[in-house]
Design an enzyme around this catalytic site. Structure first.
Site, PDB file in Angstrom:
ATOM      1  N   THR A  57       0.822  -1.205   0.000  1.00 24.98           N
ATOM      2  CA  THR A  57       0.000   0.000   0.000  1.00 24.98           C
ATOM      3  C   THR A  57       0.860   1.260   0.000  1.00 24.98           C
ATOM      4  OG1 THR A  57      -1.652  -1.206   1.290  1.00 24.98           O
ATOM      5  CG2 THR A  57      -1.834   1.203   1.246  1.00 24.98           C
ATOM      6  N   GLU A  58       0.588   2.148  -0.965  1.00 23.72           N
ATOM      7  CA  GLU A  58       1.285   3.430  -1.069  1.00 23.72           C
ATOM      8  C   GLU A  58       2.810   3.288  -1.124  1.00 23.72           C
ATOM      9  OE1 GLU A  58      -0.537   5.905  -1.717  1.00 23.72           O
ATOM     10  OE2 GLU A  58      -2.481   5.083  -1.119  1.00 23.72           O
ATOM     11  N   LEU A  59       3.268   2.145  -1.639  1.00 24.22           N
ATOM     12  CA  LEU A  59       4.701   1.833  -1.739  1.00 24.22           C
ATOM     13  C   LEU A  59       5.406   1.855  -0.381  1.00 24.22           C
ATOM     14  CD1 LEU A  59       5.913   3.558  -5.050  1.00 24.22           C
ATOM     15  CD2 LEU A  59       5.114   1.220  -4.693  1.00 24.22           C
TER      16      LEU A  59
END
Length: 400
Positions: free
Chosen positions: A145-147
């Site tokens: 998630t979100e890198l």
């Protein structure tokens, strides 16, 4: 020969309905169904459908020389099945070409990797399951998630069968090392492919900035920037939200024209080739180790590339603490509906809406359905209170 890895994030949260204190204990329906339906229809018409049609055309036109990758959250796929089956069909058409890689991620687009190893594993396996059911596809590349990335998350992904993890080229971690090289995780369990933030954000954020010295951005100009790195580039990660095309940047800006002319401009130089991460890691050798301690966890958000957008505020911390404290109770409840609702309450967007650090910043405010972070917090806590009541009265089993 340099590998250009073009990857898109596709995600839509299950937005929460307006839920007052008076609803607690009486109304157990949390989804803003009408809002989710209408938003998905809008983004499908403006972005997903025309972008998918264009990519399919380009893949056929270049006969396998143009390849892309997608990370589609499980809850986004759920909504496509429920509200926009034509969009899901168009993604299936892309995957069927063999020129598209699908990444694994947390099913609920959550922060579970920061709070619960067990829940992280549950969600990643759920996401694998839906990719298999809808696309008959098993992912080998993982995108959190979100890198969001640290050494522990990389190890967990490797233990779940992933050979590659993608993340941000956070300069505070890289130092003087280049982002256009392939790396290995701290324990050498997985390859690490970095997002080139400069080049990616030129498209995702600066494309319509008339004050930008490079405006207007054309495919030939952009490809020229890539080609200048031919002597030392191995992997160039171009990662961005898929909604960049048509939603965040309207068709009238020329964003689709840019995308349509990009493949020819890039592969016009024989030293460059579009590859998926799964292909790139088989060709390039690791340049070094990419190690991120938990205390230095990175993401692709904001200038600091940290977790502040979701976890820095007291309201966010309060919600996250109470939310993940429920895991022990859930472990003894066999109600799949409660497990699913708990998962949906973990979606990172809910905590993003509560951020006060960036309140007033258009980039943040445009994503929130709430008038203020305080409204987001109150609404969420009302729902969480009701969920706790339901959990306390649920039948208890030995294990789920």
């Amino acid at each position: 020969m340099a590998s250009v890895c073009l990857y898109f994030q596709v995600h839509q949260p299950f937005r929460l309905r307006d839920y007052s204190f008076m609803n607690i204990g009486h109304n157990h329906h949390y989804e803003a169904a009408d809002q989710n339906y209408h938003y998905l229809q809008r983004v499908a018409e403006k972005s997903y459908l025309p972008a998918n049609a264009l990519l399919l055309k380009l893949i056929k036109q270049f006969e396998g020389k143009f390849k892309v990758s997608f990370s589609i959250s499980g809850i986004c796929l759920e909504q496509m099945e429920k509200y926009a089956p034509a969009v899901l069909h168009s993604f299936k058409q892309l995957v069927a070409t063999g020129c598209v890689e699908l990444f694994g991620e947390t099913y609920y687009h959550s922060l579970a990797g920061l709070y619960s190893d067990t829940e992280f594993e549950r969600q990643v396996l759920l996401h694998k399951k839906i990719l298999k059911r809808l696309f008959n596809y098993t992912p080998t590349t993982f995108r959190n998630t979100e890198l969001i990335y640290n050494d522990r998350i990389a190890s967990m992904a490797a233990n779940l069968g992933f050979t590659t993890v993608v993340t941000e080229d956070a300069r505070r971690i890289l130092g003087a090392n280049p982002s256009i090289k392939l790396y290995q995780s701290a324990e050498k369990e997985a390859f690490v492919l970095l997002r080139n933030s400069q080049l990616s954000d030129d498209i995702a954020f600066r494309f319509t900035e008339k004050s930008w010295a490079e405006y207007p951005l054309t495919a030939d100009k952009f490809a020229g920037w890539l080609h200048r790195q031919a002597a030392f580039a191995d992997t160039i990660g171009l990662f961005m939200d898929y909604e960049t095309f048509g939603e965040h940047r309207a068709a009238e800006t020329g964003i689709f024209d840019f995308l349509e002319t990009l493949p020819a401009a890039v592969i016009g130089n024989r030293d460059f080739k579009f590859r998926t991460p799964a292909e790139a890691v088989k060709i390039h050798k690791p340049y070094g180790i990419f190690s991120v301690k938990e205390s230095e966890t990175i993401s692709w958000a904001d200038e600091n590339r940290d977790l502040a957008a979701w976890t820095a505020g007291l309201m966010q911390q309060d919600c996250l603490r109470q939310l993940y404290a429920l895991e022990h109770q859930l472990a003894h409840v066999g109600n799949s509906e409660l497990w699913d609702e708990w998962g949906k309450l973990q979606t990172s967007d809910h905590f993003y809406y509560m951020s006060t650090r960036y309140w007033g910043n258009p980039v943040h405010d445009n994503f929130s359905p709430y008038a203020s972070p305080y409204d987001a917090y109150i609404n969420y806590m009302n729902i969480l209170s009701d969920f706790e009541i339901r959990l306390q009265t649920a039948p208890v089993y030995e294990a789920y």
